[in-house]
Design a protein around this motif. Structure first.
Motif, PDB file in Angstrom:
ATOM      1  N   LEU A 117       0.828  -1.089   0.082  1.00 48.35           N
ATOM      2  CA  LEU A 117       0.007  -0.011  -0.123  1.00 48.35           C
ATOM      3  C   LEU A 117       0.770   1.275  -0.168  1.00 48.35           C
ATOM      4  CD1 LEU A 117      -2.647  -1.054   2.763  1.00 48.35           C
ATOM      5  CD2 LEU A 117      -2.791  -1.022  -0.057  1.00 48.35           C
ATOM      6  N   CYS A 118       0.420   2.234  -0.857  1.00 41.02           N
ATOM      7  CA  CYS A 118       1.141   3.616  -0.819  1.00 41.02           C
ATOM      8  C   CYS A 118      -0.168   4.240  -0.981  1.00 41.02           C
ATOM      9  CB  CYS A 118       1.854   3.787  -2.251  1.00 41.02           C
ATOM     10  SG  CYS A 118       2.596   5.290  -2.174  1.00 41.02           S
ATOM     11  N   ARG A 119       0.128   5.389   0.108  1.00 35.07           N
ATOM     12  CA  ARG A 119      -0.931   6.471   0.168  1.00 35.07           C
ATOM     13  C   ARG A 119      -0.789   7.719  -0.630  1.00 35.07           C
ATOM     14  NH1 ARG A 119      -6.541   6.023   0.611  1.00 35.07           N
ATOM     15  NH2 ARG A 119      -7.237   6.916   2.596  1.00 35.07           N
ATOM     16  N   CYS A 120       0.520   7.731  -0.872  1.00 32.74           N
ATOM     17  CA  CYS A 120       1.249   9.117  -1.394  1.00 32.74           C
ATOM     18  C   CYS A 120       0.965   9.305  -2.856  1.00 32.74           C
ATOM     19  CB  CYS A 120       2.297   9.519  -0.801  1.00 32.74           C
ATOM     20  SG  CYS A 120       2.655   9.492   0.760  1.00 32.74           S
ATOM     21  N   THR A 121       1.363   8.306  -3.670  1.00 31.53           N
ATOM     22  CA  THR A 121       1.921   8.227  -4.828  1.00 31.53           C
ATOM     23  C   THR A 121       0.717   8.020  -5.995  1.00 31.53           C
ATOM     24  OG1 THR A 121       2.809   6.236  -5.221  1.00 31.53           O
ATOM     25  CG2 THR A 121       4.318   7.707  -4.468  1.00 31.53           C
ATOM     26  N   GLY A 122      -0.388   7.369  -5.572  1.00 31.20           N
ATOM     27  CA  GLY A 122      -1.204   6.700  -6.737  1.00 31.20           C
ATOM     28  C   GLY A 122      -0.286   5.777  -7.344  1.00 31.20           C
TER      29      GLY A 122
END
Ligand code: FES
Ligand code: FES
Lengths: 140, 907
Positions: A117-122
């Protein structure tokens, strides 16, 4: 060592290898991914004692600030990290993936990333960084 | 933050309330204290006078008639727990493992109370009270008005009215919160590491609470692993307790939140219910909007009214709304506190307005783009005063904007015309459900009060930049360095930026409201400009040349037209700070300057999002095929960083629209407090985002900046709803709720879908000998249609695209079933095709169905592809599927041949 000690805690606290991050401690976010005998595993789901006698590789072994791993260099170039919290786990997921898929298609890259999961980069720039780091850029 | 590990460090775990609402009768910590390895256990009473409710962070703006009841959070529950996850006791131990063991040793005596969960029920008479000193659960009530909505409504051609729901999600920064503290008794200095977005206010507040000078407290917000809003909240109980414990125990103390705690103890957002209406003229011009909504504050409202005021202000969007009535009631509930999460209430307003426009467009028969174009503020309307008050207490004035070209650009990028005229009809005929959504939004960004920056040139020639905002991945280091590099003409590598350390810079507020780059960036610019002035003054003195003859080239002061000589900035810095001699009166030593920037009001960014989706009505899964963003955040410092912000925002918005929802049961228990049950979008869910920039400079700051941090996720829900609705046009469903999960969409589909039994599917293609235009015209002619359709006795045009008539067919034993039929054409795209809704009723039953017709060039002729799904009910349905199918096929073939003959006769 206490048998209940998680591998992630052992790496971070006992060994001071804080490159391995912890985002959920229940095996979903992938931030804690390390290589156990070359295979990507979630260090929050493994007890330190289970790793006894195995080879554990963390992001610290990948490259250094002066000498970045090609994938790290591609991440920097493609702006594939913002806060960077997810990045170590993503790198450690991708390293064995790229060994097996040296020239992956975008859909394969996305599939490989889908456990992190990454919340910042899309994710877009992460995908682009992977493409950038592969020897024959696919689909560019 | 958890990387901070100090010698002798102790670790904290909290006992948290398992109940959403419960009276606390006693806490027995004796067993926990006895556990080996436990150093201290504190309950509320152990805190003595240090136990104080937190400060009200953002006092409500001066709006006449405003009602606001401030009830702020407490460090540890004393009398009553008001949400699941509220801390009751704190354990400090040699390791986190032991601390958690000790938490399990604590015995609490609680009497559960009925929980307040639903917003409407919360306001009913006799509802249990979250705060018993108040007479109801009403936290705030605000009315803002512009013009006279009721008078406008009286003149309206149409009033579109709907109820909209928006529900909660988490911010889900991948790094959870954490606080560590060390008290250095010898230096009498407290150092606190905190994942906060606002290190300076934390320092100031802690100093006050702990009775220290501000200079005795240093707060460091290191590289934080994502913020997205909740980390601006203060003071979280843990932030109050950890430094206090470190001072009391004389050892460093650290607490790191785990993900489960994060789900209940870190603030959340988005619960609102809107009853809204839009009054329009016949041609779709907005006369006025009325919006009355409920806002979920959660258990405490320490963050004031920022979120609901953002909702009511952002609703107006880029449109000229002459009359506006907006009223909200904020409600206390037994749920986690609500404070801004990326978007901060803005998406609610955008969702309501954009949906109302969509419904109005449909009801008036106006294209979705056209209704927006007709209502945009004109470029010459700025500055535009909306006559209501924004969250920063200033009037809501848009500084600048240029909206119509952004819409045109987005439509062009996504191929709107081509999609709706050709691709969509073609795919619909093939039985696929594809749709397009395109929406506009504005975002108030870059508000005050102020930020500051200090720029220093060191004798080595390296440049230091320090500012007070914390950073969580926005790229402040790069963007601030770029700004300073440009002013000073120094290469980027020589610029060193420090953010979020109060020892480096100790004036400022924090990172919120998409303001870091705008406010702190402008301060960096101003400080660098002052340093530049100093450079010229000092160089002129040192080189004995008037300033006009000097120029700054690549980190060196040069005399114009001279090929060599000049002086390095580092050497100048040394000359400006002599060990002997005198610094001249009226000057300062060194090449250093500090500057502040405090805008009176924010700058208004804007944009358009467009997406194409495909929906599988069987599984209710939605696939986003394309996503286009045209964004205008004023002048760009760094397009790559701006795009990164947008990509992440869109992903967050997609999560909010379709995957993420916090599900509370009636008892206020969160049902999905893990990443296994609460779904964040992954790399396979998020599409590639195509971004284009427009640069309408803000007149409010010298660089022309507007903020961007939140923009990506603000219009996503509205675009998503429009696109999904469009894809499922034949179902006629309306989406008035976000998040929309696959199962909610499935339920909506079930409600609206015609039952599949006795459905006749007619599909195929047929080649006409004539041009597309001719065939299209033929297919619209009631006389031709009436003659060609088997059994049609007569058919007449009764409205635009609507035909009524009578039809007689024989099916098996039913020899002459008579139906009154009505045919309505929609999505007419001459000459590419149209959709058709057919309804027939008669003594023998009914037929009801939809059809899609697409026309394509085929040599000299035209190929028509068609697909119809017709449901048959009543007596005629009894003849069985097989017979129905064969009759349908025969009728279709006969009809088409008759049409072709009619066409030939015409030509
Ligand atoms: S911390 Fe291990 S998967 Fe999230
Ligand atoms: S870069 Fe912040 S979570 Fe991935």
């Amino acid at each position: 060592m206490e048998p209940r000690l998680l591998l992630s805690d052992f790496l971070r606290q006992d060994l001071g290898l804080t490159g391995t991050h912890v985002g959920c401690e229940h095996g979903v976010c992938g931030a804690c991914t390390v290589l156990l005998d070359g295979e990507a595993v979630r260090s929050c789901l493994i007890l330190a004692v289970q790793a006894d006698g195995h080879e554990v590789a963390t992001v610290e072994g990948l490259g250094s600030v002066e000498d970045l791993h090609p994938l790290q260099a591609a991440f920097r170039q493609a702006h594939a990290l913002q806060c960077g919290f997810c990045t170590p786990g993503i790198l450690m997921t991708l390293v064995p993936f790229l060994d097996e898929h040296p020239n992956p298609a975008e859909s394969e890259i996305r599939e490989a990333l889908s456990g992190n999961l990454c919340r910042c980069t899309g994710y877009q720039n992460i995908v682009d960084a992977v493409k950038l780091s592969t020897p024959v850029p696919a689909g560019w | 933050m958890d990387d901070v590990q100090l010698d002798g460090m102790l670790h904290v775990a909290f006992l948290r309330s398992e109940h959403a609402h419960a009276r606390l009768r006693g806490v027995d910590v004796a067993a926990a204290r006895r556990r080996p390895g436990v150093v201290a256990v504190y309950a509320a009473d152990d805190l003595g006078d240090y136990w104080q409710p937190g400060p009200l962070l953002v006092p409500p703006p001066p709006i006449p008639g405003l009602v606001f009841h401030a009830c702020t959070q407490v460090p540890l529950v004393k009398d009553k727990a008001r949400h699941v996850g509220e801390p009751i006791a704190m354990v400090v131990a040699e390791s986190r493992y032991v601390a958690e063991d000790a938490v399990a040793d604590i015995v609490v005596d609680v009497a559960p109370l009925q929980a307040v969960v639903d917003l409407e029920a919360a306001l009913e008479r006799g509802a249990p009270l979250v705060h018993e000193h108040l007479s109801s659960n009403l936290a705030a009530h605000v009315v803002q008005e512009k013009g006279d909505y009721n008078a406008a409504k009286a003149t309206a051609h149409r009033v579109v009215q709907r109820r909209f729901h928006y529900d909660r999600g988490i911010s889900a920064a991948i790094e959870n919160r954490a606080v560590a503290a060390r008290w250095d008794a010898r230096a009498e200095e407290l150092t606190v590491w905190d994942t906060t977005q606002a290190p300076i206010p934390i320092r100031n507040g802690l100093a006050r609470m702990l009775g220290l000078l501000e200079s005795q407290v240093r707060v460091i917000a290191p590289f934080v692993g994502g913020g997205f809003g909740p980390k601006i909240m203060m003071f979280y109980p843990e932030e109050v307790l950890v430094p206090w414990a470190a001072m009391r125990l004389g050892r460093p103390v650290k607490w790191t939140e785990d993900r489960q705690e994060n789900f209940t103890a870190t603030t959340q957002e988005r619960g609102q219910v809107h009853d809204a209406e839009l009054a329009v003229t016949r041609d779709g011009k907005i006369l006025g909007v009325k919006d009355v909504f409920l806002h979920d504050s959660g258990a405490y409202d320490s963050y004031g009214l920022t979120v609901p005021i953002n909702s009511q202000c952002t609703l107006l969007g880029p449109y000229d709304v002459p009359n506006y009535y907006t009223e909200f009631t904020a409600v206390f509930t037994n749920k986690t506190l609500v404070t801004p999460v990326r978007g901060a209430g803005r998406q609610h307003g955008v969702f309501v307005m954009e949906r109302l426009l969509d419904f109005a467009a449909r009801e008036l028969g106006i294209d979705r783009l056209e209704i927006r174009r007709r209502n945009y503020l004109a470029p010459e309307a700025f500055p535009f005063n909306n006559e209501i008050i924004f969250q920063d207490s200033a009037p809501l004035v848009y500084d600048s904007g240029d909206y119509a070209p952004a819409l045109a650009q987005a439509a062009q990028m996504i191929g709107y015309e081509q999609f709706v005229r050709e691709e969509q009809p073609r795919l619909r005929v093939a039985g696929r459900h594809v749709g397009i959504g395109i929406v506009s939004y504005i975002e108030g960004t870059g508000i005050g009060p102020y930020e500051g920056a200090r720029v220093t040139i060191e004798p080595s020639g390296e440049v230091r930049v320090a500012t007070g905002v914390g950073t969580q991945g926005q790229g402040h280091f790069t963007s601030f360095a770029q700004i300073v590099a440009e002013v000073l003409g120094v290469p980027m590598e020589r610029i060193h930026v420090v953010t979020g350390d109060t020892r480096e810079f100790n004036w400022g507020t924090g990172t919120f409201a998409s303001r870091g780059a705008v406010v702190a960036g402008t301060a960096c610019h101003a400080a660098a400009a002052l340093v530049r002035d100093k450079i010229f003054a000092v160089a002129s003195r040192v080189l004995q040349v008037p300033q006009e003859r000097l120029e700054l080239v690549g980190g060196r002061m040069m005399v114009k037209d001279a090929t060599d000589g000049g002086i390095e900035l580092g050497a100048l810095a040394a000359r400006a700070n002599p060990l002997r001699g005198a610094v001249r009166p009226g000057t300062e030593p060194g090449l250093e300057a500090t500057a502040y920037y405090g805008p009176d009001r924010g700058s208004t960014a804007s944009g358009v999002h467009a997406m194409i989706v495909e929906v599988d009505p069987e599984t209710a899964m939605v696939e986003i095929r394309r996503y286009v963003v045209v964004h205008d955040c004023g002048r760009l410092i760094n397009p790559m960083l701006v795009e990164g912000q947008i990509h992440g925002g869109v992903a967050h918005g997609i999560g909010n629209a379709f995957y993420e929802q916090l599900v509370y049961d009636d008892g206020g228990q969160l049902q999905n407090a893990s990443f296994m049950d609460y779904l964040l979008p992954t790399a396979t869910d998020v599409p590639r985002v195509e971004v284009a920039h427009r640069e309408t400079a803000s007149p409010l700051n010298p660089i022309g900046l507007k903020g961007v941090g939140e923009a990506g996720c603000i219009p996503t829900g509205a675009a998503f709803a429009q696109a999904v609705e469009d894809a499922l046009a034949d179902y006629g469903l309306e989406i008035t709720e976000i998040p929309l999960s696959p199962d909610k969409l499935f339920d909506l589909l079930k409600k609206t879908r015609p039952k599949k039994r006795n459905v006749v599917v007619i599909d195929g293609s047929f080649v006409f000998q004539g041009s597309r235009e001719a065939v299209y015209a033929l297919l619209q002619d009631p006389e031709v249609l009436g003659k060609s359709l088997p059994g049609a006795m007569h058919l007449g045009r009764t409205g635009d695209g609507r035909y009524d008539g009578l039809m007689r067919v024989g099916i098996g034993p039913v020899t002459a079933a008579e139906f009154s039929v009505s045919v309505t054409l929609h999505d007419q795209k001459p000459p590419a095709g149209y959709g058709m809704i057919v309804e027939g009723k008669g003594g023998f039953g009914f037929v009801r169905g939809t059809a899609q017709v697409a026309l394509a060039d085929h040599g000299d002729g035209t190929e028509m592809t068609y697909r119809a799904e017709v449901q048959v009910g009543g007596t005629i349905a009894g003849v069985g599927q097989r017979l129905l199918d064969s009759v349908a096929k025969r009728m279709t073939r006969q009809g088409l041949e008759a049409l072709n003959t009619a066409l030939a006769a015409r030509l």
